[in-house]
Design a protein around this motif. Structure first.
Motif, PDB file in Angstrom:
ATOM      1  N   UNK A  15      -2.062  31.271  -6.349  1.00 41.82           N
ATOM      2  CA  UNK A  15      -2.329  29.990  -7.006  1.00 41.82           C
ATOM      3  C   UNK A  15      -1.971  28.803  -6.135  1.00 41.82           C
ATOM      4  N   UNK A  16      -0.715  28.752  -5.639  1.00 38.18           N
ATOM      5  CA  UNK A  16      -0.276  27.593  -4.857  1.00 38.18           C
ATOM      6  C   UNK A  16      -1.068  27.465  -3.559  1.00 38.18           C
ATOM      7  N   UNK A  17      -1.374  28.601  -2.922  1.00 36.96           N
ATOM      8  CA  UNK A  17      -2.082  28.566  -1.643  1.00 36.96           C
ATOM      9  C   UNK A  17      -3.503  28.047  -1.830  1.00 36.96           C
ATOM     10  N   UNK A  18      -4.224  28.632  -2.784  1.00 31.99           N
ATOM     11  CA  UNK A  18      -5.624  28.249  -2.995  1.00 31.99           C
ATOM     12  C   UNK A  18      -5.714  26.819  -3.539  1.00 31.99           C
ATOM     13  N   UNK A  19      -4.808  26.456  -4.447  1.00 31.67           N
ATOM     14  CA  UNK A  19      -4.809  25.089  -4.976  1.00 31.67           C
ATOM     15  C   UNK A  19      -4.543  24.074  -3.869  1.00 31.67           C
ATOM     16  N   UNK A  20      -3.674  24.438  -2.934  1.00 31.27           N
ATOM     17  CA  UNK A  20      -3.408  23.564  -1.782  1.00 31.27           C
ATOM     18  C   UNK A  20      -4.620  23.421  -0.886  1.00 31.27           C
ATOM     19  N   UNK A  21      -5.350  24.514  -0.699  1.00 33.56           N
ATOM     20  CA  UNK A  21      -6.596  24.463   0.076  1.00 33.56           C
ATOM     21  C   UNK A  21      -7.592  23.528  -0.599  1.00 33.56           C
ATOM     22  N   UNK A  46     -10.364  28.691  -7.114  1.00 32.55           N
ATOM     23  CA  UNK A  46     -11.340  28.028  -6.250  1.00 32.55           C
ATOM     24  C   UNK A  46     -12.190  27.109  -7.111  1.00 32.55           C
ATOM     25  N   UNK A  47     -12.028  25.815  -6.948  1.00 27.41           N
ATOM     26  CA  UNK A  47     -12.769  24.834  -7.748  1.00 27.41           C
ATOM     27  C   UNK A  47     -13.974  24.252  -6.999  1.00 27.41           C
ATOM     28  N   UNK A  48     -14.032  24.533  -5.702  1.00 28.51           N
ATOM     29  CA  UNK A  48     -15.145  24.056  -4.878  1.00 28.51           C
ATOM     30  C   UNK A  48     -15.421  25.138  -3.837  1.00 28.51           C
ATOM     31  N   UNK A  49     -16.565  25.797  -3.935  1.00 28.56           N
ATOM     32  CA  UNK A  49     -16.857  26.948  -3.077  1.00 28.56           C
ATOM     33  C   UNK A  49     -17.472  26.570  -1.733  1.00 28.56           C
ATOM     34  N   UNK A  50     -17.736  25.289  -1.513  1.00 29.53           N
ATOM     35  CA  UNK A  50     -18.308  24.888  -0.228  1.00 29.53           C
ATOM     36  C   UNK A  50     -17.315  25.145   0.899  1.00 29.53           C
ATOM     37  N   UNK A  51     -17.807  25.716   1.995  1.00 29.71           N
ATOM     38  CA  UNK A  51     -16.980  26.030   3.179  1.00 29.71           C
ATOM     39  C   UNK A  51     -15.825  26.981   2.863  1.00 29.71           C
ATOM     40  N   UNK A  52     -15.978  27.789   1.815  1.00 28.98           N
ATOM     41  CA  UNK A  52     -14.958  28.771   1.444  1.00 28.98           C
ATOM     42  C   UNK A  52     -15.557  30.168   1.528  1.00 28.98           C
ATOM     43  N   UNK A  53     -14.890  31.055   2.263  1.00 31.19           N
ATOM     44  CA  UNK A  53     -15.267  32.465   2.307  1.00 31.19           C
ATOM     45  C   UNK A  53     -14.063  33.291   1.872  1.00 31.19           C
TER      46      UNK A  53
END
Length: 334
Positions: A15-21, A46-53
């Motif tokens: 949670x903290x890692x992805x929210x920080x991203x 993940x709230x925005x999937x752009x540029x996320x893999x």
């Protein structure tokens, strides 16, 4: 710019890692992130999937794992896969809040050392009291023991980082010791003092004491890994305990204390912010071939975002490439 993220590392992962991203993406929409870990858990945040893999793996390095053994045996661990992506050129930097020893091992054995640097150091930027700037300190625990020659390299590494990433002009390098006199210290620090004094590429200002490091006496503080780690934890513990002491003193004073705290709310908030070194980012394993960054295991999204900001600066300034070129030139000259 691509950052490989160990999304399962740390106490509050993912949670903290992805929210920080997600926070960092707002400031740096051009960055690409590779998130390694359990796909279903990661995608919850993940709230925005752009540029996320998202690269799925069920395996991770646990906090109690023996570092080197974990890196060698857990080939599909999220941290290991992130480091492998950097080694293969699929990512430009590696970031984790997980097992510190394991990340150091991954940096050394997977990403690899820059030629000419025998012992990469773990370096953080810490606050200077009363000033809106910090100082870089290394080694903070990558190596329990160091030779004088390693401390010399730490002075060069820290000065290079301060000048290129933090844009400090002619950074002052100090050697942490038990006194400011040239004659003070162990045989290692005495020899290091001599080597640092004779190193023309840095601005060495001599020995400094631990009681002075938060007062801005140097832009780079050099020490062995055992001492550096102990000093860092002392600073952390002192800051936390002062905060607790202030809170307890306010509560003990009853209504008057609470009213006084209300009037001092902004000042106390400023004090907390001034002592918060996470705003400068994470700890850099400096001296390996690509940025490898560690943040605190109990990190929150804001600290993750600050660390990504730091990584962005390192990539933008090409500090590792420049450092590699300098050491290659020095090695060729010798």
């Amino acid at each position: 710019m691509k950052i490989a993220v160990d999304a399962m590392g740390g106490d509050n992962a993912p949670e903290a890692i992805v929210s920080g991203v997600m926070l960092a993406k707002k400031d740096f929409p051009e960055l690409e992130f590779q998130l390694y870990g359990k796909e279903a858990e990661i995608k919850k945040y993940v709230t925005d999937e752009s540029n996320i893999t998202v690269i799925h793996t069920d395996e991770k390095v646990d906090s109690e794992d023996e570092p080197v053994r974990a890196i060698r045996r857990k080939k599909q661990a999220s941290m290991v896969l992130a480091a492998q992506a950097v080694k293969k050129g699929e990512a430009d930097a590696c970031f984790s809040a997980g097992n510190t020893g394991a990340l150091l091992a991954a940096g050394l054995f997977i990403v690899g050392r820059i030629k000419g640097i025998e012992r990469p150091g773990l370096m953080s930027t810490l606050p200077v009291i009363g000033e809106n700037r910090g100082f870089d300190m290394l080694d903070l625990g990558a190596n329990a023991e160091n030779k004088a020659e390693h401390l010399l390299k730490y002075g060069i590494l820290g000065s290079f980082y301060a000048a290129n990433v933090r844009k400090v002009e002619n950074p002052r390098v100090g050697l942490l010791n038990n006194g400011t006199e040239e004659s003070k210290g162990s045989e290692v620090t005495k020899k290091a003092f001599e080597l640092l004094t004779n190193e023309a590429s840095i601005n060495f200002v001599g020995n400094i004491e631990s009681r002075d490091i938060l007062n801005g006496v140097a832009d780079v503080v050099v020490t062995d890994g055992f001492t550096g780690n102990a000093v860092l934890k002392s600073i952390e513990g002192t800051a936390l305990n002062i905060t607790k002491l202030l809170k307890q003193s306010i509560l003990d004073e009853g209504v008057k204390g609470k009213l006084g705290a209300l009037l001092l709310k902004n000042a106390l908030g400023g004090l907390k912010n001034e002592m918060d070194y996470s705003k400068y980012g994470g700890a850099v394993l400096f001296g390996v071939k690509s940025p490898v960054i560690k943040t605190h295991g109990a990190t929150e999204p804001e600290a993750v975002a600050a660390t990504i900001r730091q990584i962005h600066t390192m990539l933008e300034t090409k500090v590792v490439e420049k450092l590699t070129e300098q050491f290659e030139r020095d090695d060729a000259a010798n």
